[in-house]
Motif scaffolding. Structure first.
Motif, PDB file in Angstrom:
ATOM      1  N   ARG A  91      24.849 -30.091  -9.615  1.00  0.00           N
ATOM      2  CA  ARG A  91      26.093 -30.153  -8.887  1.00  0.00           C
ATOM      3  C   ARG A  91      27.298 -29.814  -9.762  1.00  0.00           C
ATOM      4  O   ARG A  91      28.415 -29.658  -9.294  1.00  0.00           O
ATOM      5  CB  ARG A  91      26.295 -31.535  -8.283  1.00  0.00           C
ATOM      6  N   CYS A  92      27.049 -29.729 -11.039  1.00  0.00           N
ATOM      7  CA  CYS A  92      28.166 -29.479 -11.938  1.00  0.00           C
ATOM      8  C   CYS A  92      28.444 -27.980 -12.000  1.00  0.00           C
ATOM      9  O   CYS A  92      27.578 -27.171 -11.700  1.00  0.00           O
ATOM     10  CB  CYS A  92      27.829 -29.990 -13.329  1.00  0.00           C
ATOM     11  N   GLY A  99      30.484 -32.126 -16.762  1.00  0.00           N
ATOM     12  CA  GLY A  99      29.396 -32.621 -15.941  1.00  0.00           C
ATOM     13  C   GLY A  99      29.805 -32.815 -14.500  1.00  0.00           C
ATOM     14  O   GLY A  99      30.881 -32.387 -14.078  1.00  0.00           O
ATOM     15  N   CYS A 100      28.935 -33.479 -13.710  1.00  0.00           N
ATOM     16  CA  CYS A 100      29.214 -33.594 -12.281  1.00  0.00           C
ATOM     17  C   CYS A 100      30.397 -34.521 -12.046  1.00  0.00           C
ATOM     18  O   CYS A 100      31.070 -34.414 -11.030  1.00  0.00           O
ATOM     19  CB  CYS A 100      27.979 -33.990 -11.489  1.00  0.00           C
ATOM     20  N   CYS A 107      25.347 -35.449 -16.964  1.00  0.00           N
ATOM     21  CA  CYS A 107      24.812 -36.718 -16.494  1.00  0.00           C
ATOM     22  C   CYS A 107      23.329 -36.817 -16.822  1.00  0.00           C
ATOM     23  O   CYS A 107      22.687 -35.824 -17.171  1.00  0.00           O
ATOM     24  CB  CYS A 107      25.034 -36.881 -14.988  1.00  0.00           C
ATOM     25  N   HIS A 110      20.955 -34.418 -15.084  1.00  0.00           N
ATOM     26  CA  HIS A 110      21.235 -32.983 -15.120  1.00  0.00           C
ATOM     27  C   HIS A 110      20.030 -32.144 -15.525  1.00  0.00           C
ATOM     28  O   HIS A 110      19.687 -31.169 -14.860  1.00  0.00           O
ATOM     29  CB  HIS A 110      22.409 -32.699 -16.061  1.00  0.00           C
TER      30      HIS A 110
HETATM   31  S1  FES Z   1      24.253 -32.380 -12.346  1.00  0.00           S
HETATM   32 FE1  FES Z   1      25.022 -31.333 -14.129  1.00  0.00          FE
HETATM   33  S2  FES Z   1      26.071 -32.999 -15.048  1.00  0.00           S
HETATM   34 FE2  FES Z   1      25.319 -34.054 -13.328  1.00  0.00          FE
END
Ligand code: FES
Ligand code: FES
Lengths: 138, 138
Positions: A91-92, A99-100, A107, A110
């Motif tokens: 999601r990031c 990060g996200c 996270c 990740h």
């Molecule tokens: S999904 Fe990439 S940092 Fe959380």
DNA sequence: AGAATTCCCGACTAAATTAGTCAAGTATGA
DNA sequence: TCATACTTGACTAATTTAGTCGGGAATTCT
């Protein structure tokens, strides 16, 4: 985590095109009927596919679409990317290092999701249109 | 093809629980804050996770959730399935033998998508909560 | 020329799904 | 008894998906 119709229809249609079109142009109506897909939706998809160089078009009577590249040289992953089927597991922001959440560390999960995405991409990159047509898929 | 928040949050929360909770119950508010997730949404998720036997709850002051099973024994794929994150790559009814259209033969792309689904499941089945916590993910 | 066929393209919309919120209740410990 | 925390169902706002619709342009057949 489900595959949308955009990507699914695009691949179905291109497989149909590779399978039934022997050099000669295939009309969209024909493909749409055989695969029972909404034709006006397919038009949208093929617009993109042409712009990205996957198919070539011939207009007028007896016109239609042909593959612009060899079926062996078209990877499924390319199709999905061209059509805008995202394959987003993390999601990031992939480019920035944040990060996200706001934190600039990734996270805990990740690596897990990134690995999943890599796995999917690798699988879809390893399979070509021709492979699908000739049923060379495990 | 994108991962929804249900599955993502559930895994994030369980990882947090495995990572920070040492036997002692962790309150949902604590997890929610640390992972910056909406708490009332997490409540929904943990309801299911408890019913399916992933976590145990303690009520009242100093209550919270604990893992009901060993972190090594909880596969990511199980979590996603329990929470109702579908992982749907094919479109045909998996049980019946009919394809995505009425025809009782599978469509040309079926094997492709089924393979993708298998690939994803295999990856997520091979990773446990403990693996994520201890960063044993490629 | 005219008609039929087919691609071209943008705007618009209905339905479904997602991602939550909210409110009221129950159990427990200090 | 009060504060904390889980329990549960109902409800809703926002987003995304999965298309439709309408008009146009190029090409070929008669
Ligand atoms: S999904 Fe990439 S940092 Fe959380
Ligand atoms: S996806 Fe299973 S038959 Fe088409």
């Amino acid at each position: 985590m489900k595959l949308g119709t955009k990507g699914r229809y695009a691949v179905m249609a291109l497989v149909d095109l590779a399978y039934y079109g022997q050099g000669k142009p295939l009309a969209l109506t024909e493909i749409a009927q055989r695969q029972s897909l909404p034709i006006s939706y397919l038009e949208q998809l093929f617009l993109k596919l042409r712009q990205k160089g996957f198919v070539a078009s011939t207009r007028g009577h007896l016109g239609g679409y042909t593959l612009a590249r060899e079926a062996e040289a078209i990877r499924i992953s390319e199709i999905l990317e061209a059509i805008g089927e995202p394959l987003e597991t993390t999601r990031c922001d992939k480019s920035s290092s944040t990060g996200c959440l706001g934190t600039n560390a990734k996270c805990l999960t990740h690596a897990l999701w990134a690995g999943l995405g890599a796995q999917m991409h690798q699988y879809l990159h390893g399979i070509s249109l021709a492979d699908v047509c000739e049923r060379r898929v495990v």
